[in-house]
Enzyme design. Structure first.
Site, PDB file in Angstrom:
ATOM      1  N   ASN A  12       0.872  -1.175   0.000  1.00 56.11           N
ATOM      2  CA  ASN A  12       0.000   0.000   0.000  1.00 56.11           C
ATOM      3  C   ASN A  12       0.910   1.226   0.000  1.00 56.11           C
ATOM      4  O   ASN A  12       1.513   1.548   1.024  1.00 56.11           O
ATOM      5  CB  ASN A  12      -0.878  -0.028   1.262  1.00 56.11           C
ATOM      6  CG  ASN A  12      -1.651   1.264   1.447  1.00 56.11           C
ATOM      7  OD1 ASN A  12      -1.756   2.078   0.532  1.00 56.11           O
ATOM      8  ND2 ASN A  12      -2.194   1.465   2.654  1.00 56.11           N
ATOM      9  N   LYS A  14       0.094   4.222  -0.198  1.00 56.47           N
ATOM     10  CA  LYS A  14      -0.583   5.399   0.376  1.00 56.47           C
ATOM     11  C   LYS A  14      -0.405   6.590  -0.574  1.00 56.47           C
ATOM     12  O   LYS A  14      -0.305   6.391  -1.780  1.00 56.47           O
ATOM     13  CB  LYS A  14      -0.039   5.708   1.770  1.00 56.47           C
ATOM     14  CG  LYS A  14      -0.022   4.474   2.682  1.00 56.47           C
ATOM     15  CD  LYS A  14       0.110   4.845   4.108  1.00 56.47           C
ATOM     16  CE  LYS A  14       0.317   3.588   4.922  1.00 56.47           C
ATOM     17  NZ  LYS A  14      -0.024   3.743   6.312  1.00 56.47           N
ATOM     18  N   HIS A  98      -9.444   0.871   4.722  1.00 56.40           N
ATOM     19  CA  HIS A  98      -8.191   1.131   5.447  1.00 56.40           C
ATOM     20  C   HIS A  98      -8.495   2.097   6.597  1.00 56.40           C
ATOM     21  O   HIS A  98      -9.326   2.982   6.466  1.00 56.40           O
ATOM     22  CB  HIS A  98      -7.153   1.726   4.493  1.00 56.40           C
ATOM     23  CG  HIS A  98      -5.782   1.776   5.105  1.00 56.40           C
ATOM     24  ND1 HIS A  98      -5.410   2.763   5.990  1.00 56.40           N
ATOM     25  CD2 HIS A  98      -4.711   0.957   4.973  1.00 56.40           C
ATOM     26  CE1 HIS A  98      -4.154   2.538   6.380  1.00 56.40           C
ATOM     27  NE2 HIS A  98      -3.716   1.443   5.778  1.00 56.40           N
ATOM     28  N   GLU A 100      -7.053   4.605   7.636  1.00 54.13           N
ATOM     29  CA  GLU A 100      -6.911   6.039   7.308  1.00 54.13           C
ATOM     30  C   GLU A 100      -8.135   6.546   6.557  1.00 54.13           C
ATOM     31  O   GLU A 100      -8.521   7.699   6.695  1.00 54.13           O
ATOM     32  CB  GLU A 100      -5.606   6.245   6.504  1.00 54.13           C
ATOM     33  CG  GLU A 100      -4.391   6.082   7.412  1.00 54.13           C
ATOM     34  CD  GLU A 100      -3.133   5.571   6.732  1.00 54.13           C
ATOM     35  OE1 GLU A 100      -3.053   5.601   5.490  1.00 54.13           O
ATOM     36  OE2 GLU A 100      -2.221   5.124   7.466  1.00 54.13           O
ATOM     37  N   GLU A 172      -5.245  -5.123  10.577  1.00 51.89           N
ATOM     38  CA  GLU A 172      -4.267  -4.060  10.765  1.00 51.89           C
ATOM     39  C   GLU A 172      -4.585  -3.296  12.050  1.00 51.89           C
ATOM     40  O   GLU A 172      -5.439  -2.399  12.034  1.00 51.89           O
ATOM     41  CB  GLU A 172      -4.315  -3.081   9.590  1.00 51.89           C
ATOM     42  CG  GLU A 172      -3.970  -3.679   8.252  1.00 51.89           C
ATOM     43  CD  GLU A 172      -3.362  -2.647   7.302  1.00 51.89           C
ATOM     44  OE1 GLU A 172      -2.323  -2.939   6.736  1.00 51.89           O
ATOM     45  OE2 GLU A 172      -3.928  -1.544   7.166  1.00 51.89           O
ATOM     46  N   GLY A 178       2.552   2.159  10.808  1.00 49.86           N
ATOM     47  CA  GLY A 178       3.554   3.221  10.690  1.00 49.86           C
ATOM     48  C   GLY A 178       4.249   3.587  11.987  1.00 49.86           C
ATOM     49  O   GLY A 178       4.918   4.614  12.067  1.00 49.86           O
TER      50      GLY A 178
HETATM   51  C1  PEP Z   1      -0.752   0.197   6.061  1.00 51.57           C
HETATM   52  O1  PEP Z   1      -0.924   1.399   6.093  1.00 51.57           O
HETATM   53  O2  PEP Z   1      -1.560  -0.536   5.461  1.00 51.57           O
HETATM   54  C2  PEP Z   1       0.419  -0.370   6.743  1.00 51.57           C
HETATM   55  C3  PEP Z   1       0.424  -1.639   6.994  1.00 51.57           C
HETATM   56  O3  PEP Z   1       1.416   0.514   7.058  1.00 51.57           O
HETATM   57  P1  PEP Z   1       2.863   0.170   7.682  1.00 51.57           P
HETATM   58  O4  PEP Z   1       3.357  -1.098   7.073  1.00 51.57           O
HETATM   59  O5  PEP Z   1       3.715   1.354   7.315  1.00 51.57           O
HETATM   60  O6  PEP Z   1       2.674   0.046   9.161  1.00 51.57           O
END
Ligand code: PEP
Length: 256
Positions: A12, A14, A98, A100, A172, A178
């Protein structure tokens, strides 16, 4: 019936990228992955770069997809992009729900279920994200939050024969995205086993469950070895060709 779930790793990106850096990243990734057996792999860049990524990945085993999709097929929905349009662009995957998008765009569980169905109807593989916030985790609500997030989706999917093979769930934890933090392997497995139970009860035995949240080359092998982890949804590390290819290799080690 023997159930085979091919490991899947999806990047992803982003809201990151530019024509120049995208090209360099994909070229480095293809070089790093050359002559290896691979799991199923996808990358999800921002919408404007989909045609560029489609051209760069044509004739390769790597698929591509989008980071969200409208629940509507067409019409007066300014700024939205429909599933048939993504299909026109050759997308294989679409990430939906997601954290976000839930946080900044107010997407609800019902909307996420509708987006998932829109994706399935157009032949896309929706990757449906669920996960609890730090506060919810601290107050022991993780499984209840995931049940609530999955409920409209499972209701919609129940009785839809063989869609289980197409839809993918990504667990997640919001607090792991992040941040460099991850749950313990036991914690990840416990949540994945819970999701598996819910999926199997709804007849979705083929559905893959990815883990996402601070997966890196250094922790991927431990996470992907867990019995109910079928691969990963990767954010930051997907922007580093070497790290992403190490993660893909780790997923391949656990292919059945
Ligand atoms: C994401 O935003 O889907 C994600 C898994 O981010 P990260 O790997 O940076 O934690």
């Amino acid at each position: 019936m023997t159930v085979v779930r091919t490991p899947l790793v999806v990047g992803n990106w982003k809201m990151n990228g530019a024509f120049e850096t995208n090209r360099a990243l994909i070229e480095a990734l293809l070089a790093a992955l050359a002559q290896q057996s691979l799991p199923e792999i996808g990358v999800c860049p921002p919408f404007p770069y989909l045609p560029q990524i489609a051209a760069l990945l044509a004739e390769t085993p790597i698929g591509w997809g989008a980071q969200t999709v409208s629940e509507h097929r067409a019409g007066a929905y300014t700024g939205q992009v429909s599933a048939p349009m993504l299909r026109d662009l050759g997308c294989r995957y679409v990430i939906v729900g997601h954290s976000e998008r839930r946080q900044y765009c107010g997407e609800t569980d019902a909307q996420v279920a509708a987006q998932t169905m829109a994706g399935l109807d157009s032949g896309l593989v929706p990757i449906v994200c669920v996960g609890e916030s730090a506060e919810q985790e601290a107050s022991g609500q993780t499984l209840a939050v995931i049940d609530r997030q999955l409920a409209p989706l499972l209701l919609t999917l129940a009785g839809v024969a063989d869609e289980g093979a197409s839809v993918v769930i990504a667990y997640e934890p919001v607090w792991a995205i992040g941040t460099g933090k991850t749950p313990t392997p036991e914690g990840v497995q416990a949540v994945h086993a819970h999701i598996r139970q819910r999926l199997v009860a709804a007849g979705l035995v083929q559905t893959r469950i990815l883990y996402g949240g601070s997966v890196k080359g250094s922790n991927a092998a431990i996470l992907f070895a867990l019995p109910d982890v079928d691969g990963g949804l990767i954010g930051g590390a997907a922007l580093d060709a070497q790290d992403f290819s190490t993660i893909c290799t780790a997923a391949m080690m656990h292919a059945v």
